[in-house]
Write a protein that holds these residues in place. Structure first.
Motif, PDB file in Angstrom:
ATOM      1  N   VAL A 118       0.825  -1.205   0.000  1.00 34.32           N
ATOM      2  CA  VAL A 118       0.000   0.000   0.000  1.00 34.32           C
ATOM      3  C   VAL A 118       0.860   1.256   0.000  1.00 34.32           C
ATOM      4  CG1 VAL A 118      -1.767   1.300   1.247  1.00 34.32           C
ATOM      5  CG2 VAL A 118      -1.876  -1.202   1.183  1.00 34.32           C
ATOM      6  N   VAL A 119       1.891   1.261   0.818  1.00 37.13           N
ATOM      7  CA  VAL A 119       2.752   2.440   0.935  1.00 37.13           C
ATOM      8  C   VAL A 119       3.388   2.804  -0.405  1.00 37.13           C
ATOM      9  CG1 VAL A 119       4.913   3.297   1.920  1.00 37.13           C
ATOM     10  CG2 VAL A 119       3.231   2.192   3.401  1.00 37.13           C
ATOM     11  N   LYS A 120       3.833   1.802  -1.143  1.00 37.56           N
ATOM     12  CA  LYS A 120       4.569   2.046  -2.393  1.00 37.56           C
ATOM     13  C   LYS A 120       3.795   2.939  -3.366  1.00 37.56           C
ATOM     14  CE  LYS A 120       7.834   0.985  -5.519  1.00 37.56           C
ATOM     15  NZ  LYS A 120       9.224   1.506  -5.428  1.00 37.56           N
ATOM     16  N   PRO A 121       2.568   2.595  -3.774  1.00 35.19           N
ATOM     17  CA  PRO A 121       1.847   3.470  -4.711  1.00 35.19           C
ATOM     18  C   PRO A 121       1.348   4.765  -4.063  1.00 35.19           C
ATOM     19  CG  PRO A 121       0.476   1.596  -4.114  1.00 35.19           C
ATOM     20  CD  PRO A 121       1.834   1.329  -3.550  1.00 35.19           C
ATOM     21  N   VAL A 122       1.054   4.736  -2.766  1.00 34.97           N
ATOM     22  CA  VAL A 122       0.611   5.963  -2.098  1.00 34.97           C
ATOM     23  C   VAL A 122       1.733   6.998  -2.100  1.00 34.97           C
ATOM     24  CG1 VAL A 122       0.024   6.971   0.145  1.00 34.97           C
ATOM     25  CG2 VAL A 122      -1.183   4.941  -0.667  1.00 34.97           C
ATOM     26  N   VAL A 123       2.948   6.560  -1.850  1.00 37.53           N
ATOM     27  CA  VAL A 123       4.094   7.468  -1.855  1.00 37.53           C
ATOM     28  C   VAL A 123       4.246   8.131  -3.216  1.00 37.53           C
ATOM     29  CG1 VAL A 123       6.624   7.500  -1.864  1.00 37.53           C
ATOM     30  CG2 VAL A 123       5.400   6.445   0.042  1.00 37.53           C
ATOM     31  N   GLU A 124       4.049   7.373  -4.269  1.00 31.52           N
ATOM     32  CA  GLU A 124       4.159   7.939  -5.615  1.00 31.52           C
ATOM     33  C   GLU A 124       3.148   9.069  -5.803  1.00 31.52           C
ATOM     34  OE1 GLU A 124       3.670   4.588  -8.165  1.00 31.52           O
ATOM     35  OE2 GLU A 124       5.596   3.679  -7.627  1.00 31.52           O
ATOM     36  N   SER A 125       1.958   8.900  -5.241  1.00 30.14           N
ATOM     37  CA  SER A 125       0.943   9.948  -5.328  1.00 30.14           C
ATOM     38  C   SER A 125       1.347  11.169  -4.507  1.00 30.14           C
ATOM     39  CB  SER A 125      -0.405   9.419  -4.838  1.00 30.14           C
ATOM     40  OG  SER A 125      -1.382  10.434  -4.789  1.00 30.14           O
ATOM     41  N   MET A 126       1.852  10.935  -3.297  1.00 29.95           N
ATOM     42  CA  MET A 126       2.231  12.039  -2.415  1.00 29.95           C
ATOM     43  C   MET A 126       3.392  12.848  -2.976  1.00 29.95           C
ATOM     44  SD  MET A 126       1.926  10.391   1.407  1.00 29.95           S
ATOM     45  CE  MET A 126       0.318  10.093   2.156  1.00 29.95           C
ATOM     46  N   ILE A 127       4.328  12.165  -3.617  1.00 30.79           N
ATOM     47  CA  ILE A 127       5.500  12.852  -4.158  1.00 30.79           C
ATOM     48  C   ILE A 127       5.090  13.875  -5.215  1.00 30.79           C
ATOM     49  CG2 ILE A 127       7.541  12.509  -5.622  1.00 30.79           C
ATOM     50  CD1 ILE A 127       8.174  10.017  -3.991  1.00 30.79           C
ATOM     51  N   THR A 128       4.012  13.597  -5.947  1.00 31.51           N
ATOM     52  CA  THR A 128       3.587  14.525  -6.994  1.00 31.51           C
ATOM     53  C   THR A 128       3.213  15.892  -6.424  1.00 31.51           C
ATOM     54  OG1 THR A 128       1.257  13.819  -6.900  1.00 31.51           O
ATOM     55  CG2 THR A 128       2.717  12.626  -8.402  1.00 31.51           C
ATOM     56  N   GLN A 129       2.709  15.922  -5.183  1.00 28.43           N
ATOM     57  CA  GLN A 129       2.352  17.213  -4.572  1.00 28.43           C
ATOM     58  C   GLN A 129       3.352  17.640  -3.505  1.00 28.43           C
ATOM     59  OE1 GLN A 129      -1.493  16.887  -2.757  1.00 28.43           O
ATOM     60  NE2 GLN A 129      -0.819  15.537  -1.116  1.00 28.43           N
ATOM     61  N   ARG A 130       4.386  16.809  -3.312  1.00 32.00           N
ATOM     62  CA  ARG A 130       5.464  17.097  -2.364  1.00 32.00           C
ATOM     63  C   ARG A 130       4.919  17.410  -0.964  1.00 32.00           C
ATOM     64  NH1 ARG A 130      10.166  17.310  -5.066  1.00 32.00           N
ATOM     65  NH2 ARG A 130      11.300  18.182  -3.284  1.00 32.00           N
TER      66      ARG A 130
END
Length: 259
Positions: A118-130
């Motif tokens: 779960v963390v792996k794809p969520v992090v990718e989303s969060m990184i987009t908005q920093r």
């Protein structure tokens, strides 16, 4: 209430701590995406929540493909602001002699690898908005090994290591990561774990609990906690007031860690 509703993902949202966490964010006005392995439990929890603020997703966290698809679906509505990782199972009091390879693999796969999935794809989303906040649910079992089983204790200790490494990796993007470690909390985890693990857990360990006498001896506050008390801590760690807290383990255990 926050001025702008946040996008919040809660795993294990069908019961116990996960359900309480979901409700706490909904009460704040956030949009909450409930993930759980049980469609029935999701339906029960979501029935009491405003339909406009929740979505439900039947997901087995060990299925990384399905998890990634679900997070992509959620992210299509905007970047994820908060992840509350509450999914997990309990293996009774199974020690080394009672822990089979099947039980070990299943508990580790759900509690540890499932969290990574779960963390792996969520992090990718969060990184987009920093920006973003990750709060995982661990356990006092990471520090006090006697109340729980070998695989459960190991998985919760490993989550603490995961949390620290996430804090190191993600700080540069304005993302913090913390872990909440509950002590004795009244939930249905034994029943839901028995449903998921079946006869992998030794019969002698099903339904074993912490007696009031034992709680008085071990816990300075001399009582068990509630899911709502844990949820309040998760909510705080995902708030602006906790923006400078990262890589930390917060015990919600009535003082057990101090005894």
């Amino acid at each position: 209430m926050t001025q702008t509703p946040r996008q919040v993902v809660v795993t294990g949202a069908g019961s116990g701590i996960g359900a309480a966490v979901a409700k706490r964010f909904v009460d704040n006005g956030d949009v909450v995406h409930l993930l759980d392995i049980s469609a029935d439990r999701l339906a029960s929890v979501s029935a009491d929540l405003p339909a406009a603020q929740v979505t439900t997703h039947v997901v087995d966290v060990t299925d990384h493909v399905r998890v990634a698809e679900t997070i992509a679906e959620v992210s299509a509505n905007g970047a994820i602001d908060v992840l509350a990782g509450c999914a997990g199972v309990f293996d009774g009091l199974a020690g080394i002699e009672q822990t089979t390879h099947e039980l070990w693999n299943r508990v580790i796969d759900i509690n540890l690898t499932g969290t990574f999935n779960v963390v792996k794809p969520v992090v990718e989303s969060m990184i987009t908005q920093r920006s973003g906040s990750i709060v995982l649910i661990g356990s006092i079992a990471a520090s006090r090994a006697t109340p729980d089983g070998l695989a459960y204790d190991t998985s919760k200790a490993a989550l603490e290591g995961m949390t620290r490494r996430l804090a190191v990796d993600l700080g540069q993007y304005g993302i913090n990561a913390n872990l909440v470690a509950p002590g004795v909390v009244g939930t249905a985890i034994r029943a839901t774990s028995e449903e998921i693990l079946g006869d992998m857990v030794p019969d002698t360990n099903v339904g074993v609990g912490t007696s009031p006498e034992l709680m008085k001896m071990l816990i300075p506050l001399q009582r068990g906690g509630t899911s709502e008390e844990v949820a309040a801590t998760v909510f705080f760690l995902a708030s602006a007031g906790a923006a400078y807290i990262s890589g930390d383990v917060v015990h919600v255990d009535g003082g057990w860690i101090a005894s």
